[in-house]
Scaffold this motif. Structure first.
Motif, short mmCIF file in Angstrom:
data_model
loop_
_atom_site.label_atom_id
_atom_site.label_comp_id
_atom_site.label_asym_id
_atom_site.label_seq_id
_atom_site.Cartn_x
_atom_site.Cartn_y
_atom_site.Cartn_z
N GLN A 1 69.90 -52.77 -19.49
CA GLN A 1 68.94 -52.13 -20.39
C GLN A 1 67.56 -52.01 -19.74
O GLN A 1 66.89 -50.99 -19.87
CB GLN A 1 68.85 -52.93 -21.69
N ARG B 1 64.87 -48.31 -17.37
CA ARG B 1 63.48 -47.86 -17.37
C ARG B 1 62.67 -48.45 -16.22
O ARG B 1 61.65 -47.88 -15.83
CB ARG B 1 62.81 -48.24 -18.71
N PRO C 1 54.02 -46.85 -22.30
CA PRO C 1 55.11 -45.97 -22.77
C PRO C 1 56.49 -46.39 -22.28
O PRO C 1 57.49 -46.23 -22.99
CB PRO C 1 54.71 -44.60 -22.22
N VAL C 2 56.55 -46.94 -21.06
CA VAL C 2 57.84 -47.39 -20.53
C VAL C 2 58.35 -48.57 -21.34
O VAL C 2 59.54 -48.64 -21.71
CB VAL C 2 57.71 -47.78 -19.04
N ALA D 1 57.62 -49.26 -24.41
CA ALA D 1 58.01 -48.77 -25.74
C ALA D 1 59.39 -48.12 -25.69
O ALA D 1 60.19 -48.27 -26.62
CB ALA D 1 56.96 -47.79 -26.25
N SER D 2 59.66 -47.39 -24.60
CA SER D 2 60.95 -46.70 -24.50
C SER D 2 62.12 -47.66 -24.31
O SER D 2 63.26 -47.30 -24.58
CB SER D 2 60.91 -45.70 -23.34
N LEU D 3 61.83 -48.89 -23.85
CA LEU D 3 62.90 -49.88 -23.74
C LEU D 3 63.48 -50.23 -25.10
O LEU D 3 64.67 -50.55 -25.22
CB LEU D 3 62.37 -51.15 -23.08
N ASP D 4 62.63 -50.21 -26.12
CA ASP D 4 63.04 -50.57 -27.48
C ASP D 4 63.66 -51.96 -27.52
O ASP D 4 64.66 -52.20 -28.19
CB ASP D 4 64.03 -49.52 -28.03
#
Length: 355
Positions: free
Chosen positions: A269, A273, A312-313, A315-318
């Motif tokens: 996961q 990213r 932003p990276v 955040a995109s990992l969630d």
């Protein structure tokens, strides 16, 4: 009676396809007798093209390695394949720079292009008009999804010298210019050549740091001005993975910020990213009795010259994460969260969006 040049060139093309060609096979393909085939071979030898005779039941003729490249015969499909390969290679930054003829391993610093560009120009000059139109049609209709790679091409002589040292496990003396402009001369035990993101790298160890274990080193080939073999040999470590070593070295390179995080998730996961060239991931040792299906908290380290791209990276990992350092990153993440929340609230208010 003059020799028919077209048949001599056809003979050369047949020999360049590889393997041993019998006299009977060549005679059949050329539409001549065996004696004429031998005369054509003599003509190629007179032109310094290294054709050698192979005796025996399955003997015939084949091309031997020569001191220079003989005239190269390409059919239509082969010529297009070579030119398209050169176009793609040049765009990706994976071609070598033009340098000193003969490949001494010394960069002259006067190169104005890449060897791929000069090779493509030579082939384009001799293409039949019909084939040139086909090539132009392909190039005009060809589009790329990625931006052109940065031109960071190594000098041909350096690339060949390093590759030879890797293959024969020989030490090298190199002259290197670092990112900050400092120049040095050092010894390298090269383990492998790796291409990554449009650049060429060599990975190995510097034995002068510690004669027993050395020190891991990764160098950009385009920054090596000279590479010369040294006496002796070395043994690379068992289970060597040059690509992994280069990616790990890039992730640990010195930059302005050192970032450490703890992220709750799997390696896969996080790698989606933060690839290996950007970050290193330390997995905790599984304790006895721990459910193997439980996602652990992983320690992640990376170095960066700027921090604005990282929120932003993350955040995109969630995935849940904790910022250990630097404090500036924590502030940037909070600011991004506030902007996202404000944008989400605006989308629910028609009066404020004007719709």
């Amino acid at each position: 009676m003059g020799r028919p040049t077209s048949r001599v060139l056809t003979l050369l093309e047949l020999l360049q396809s590889g393997g041993i060609r019998t006299v009977a096979e060549l005679a059949d393909r050329l539409g001549v007798d065996g004696r004429t085939v031998r005369r054509y071979v003599d003509h190629l030898v007179d032109l310094d093209i290294p054709v050698e005779a192979v005796r025996g039941r399955y003997g015939g003729y084949r091309l031997a390695p020569g001191y220079r490249l003989p005239p190269l015969m390409l059919n239509d499909d082969e010529a297009l394949a070579v030119l398209l390969g050169l176009v793609v290679g040049r765009r990706a930054g994976l071609l070598t720079a033009t340098g000193t003829p003969g490949g001494t391993g010394t960069a002259t610093g006067t190169a104005t292009g890449t060897a791929g560009e000069t090779a493509a120009a030579k082939i384009r000059r001799v293409l039949p008009e019909r084939l040139a139109r086909r090539l132009d049609a392909v190039l005009e209709s060809l589009a790329f999804t990625a931006e052109p790679g940065e031109a960071a091409t190594p000098e041909t002589g350096v690339l060949l010298a390093v590759a030879d040292a890797v293959r024969h496990r020989r030490p090298l003396s190199i002259r290197y210019t670092a990112r900050d402009g400092r120049r040095s001369e050092r010894t390298l035990h090269p383990y492998g050549i790796v291409t990554h993101a449009g650049r060429w790298y060599v990975t190995g160890t510097d034995p002068e740091v510690d004669p027993e274990i050395g020190q891991d080193r990764t160098f950009r080939l385009d920054r090596i001005a000279d590479a010369r073999p040294l006496p002796g040999s070395f043994e690379p470590p068992a289970g060597l993975d040059p690509a992994r070593r280069v990616l790990s070295g890039l992730a640990k390179a010195a930059y302005r910020y050192e970032v450490t995080l703890r992220i709750h998730g799997t390696v896969e996961q996080i790698r989606a990213r933060l690839p290996a060239s950007v970050a290193s991931i330390e997995e905790p040792v599984a304790k006895e009795g721990t459910d193997p299906h439980t996602e652990p908290w992983l320690h992640v380290e990376l170095r960066a010259e700027r921090l604005d791209w990282l929120p932003p990276v993350l955040a995109s990992l969630d995935r849940p994460f904790v910022i250990e350092r630097p404090d500036e990153l924590r502030g940037l993440v909070i600011a991004l969260a506030d902007r996202l929340a404000a944008s989400a609230r605006q989308a629910c208010d028609p009066d404020r969006t004007g719709h």
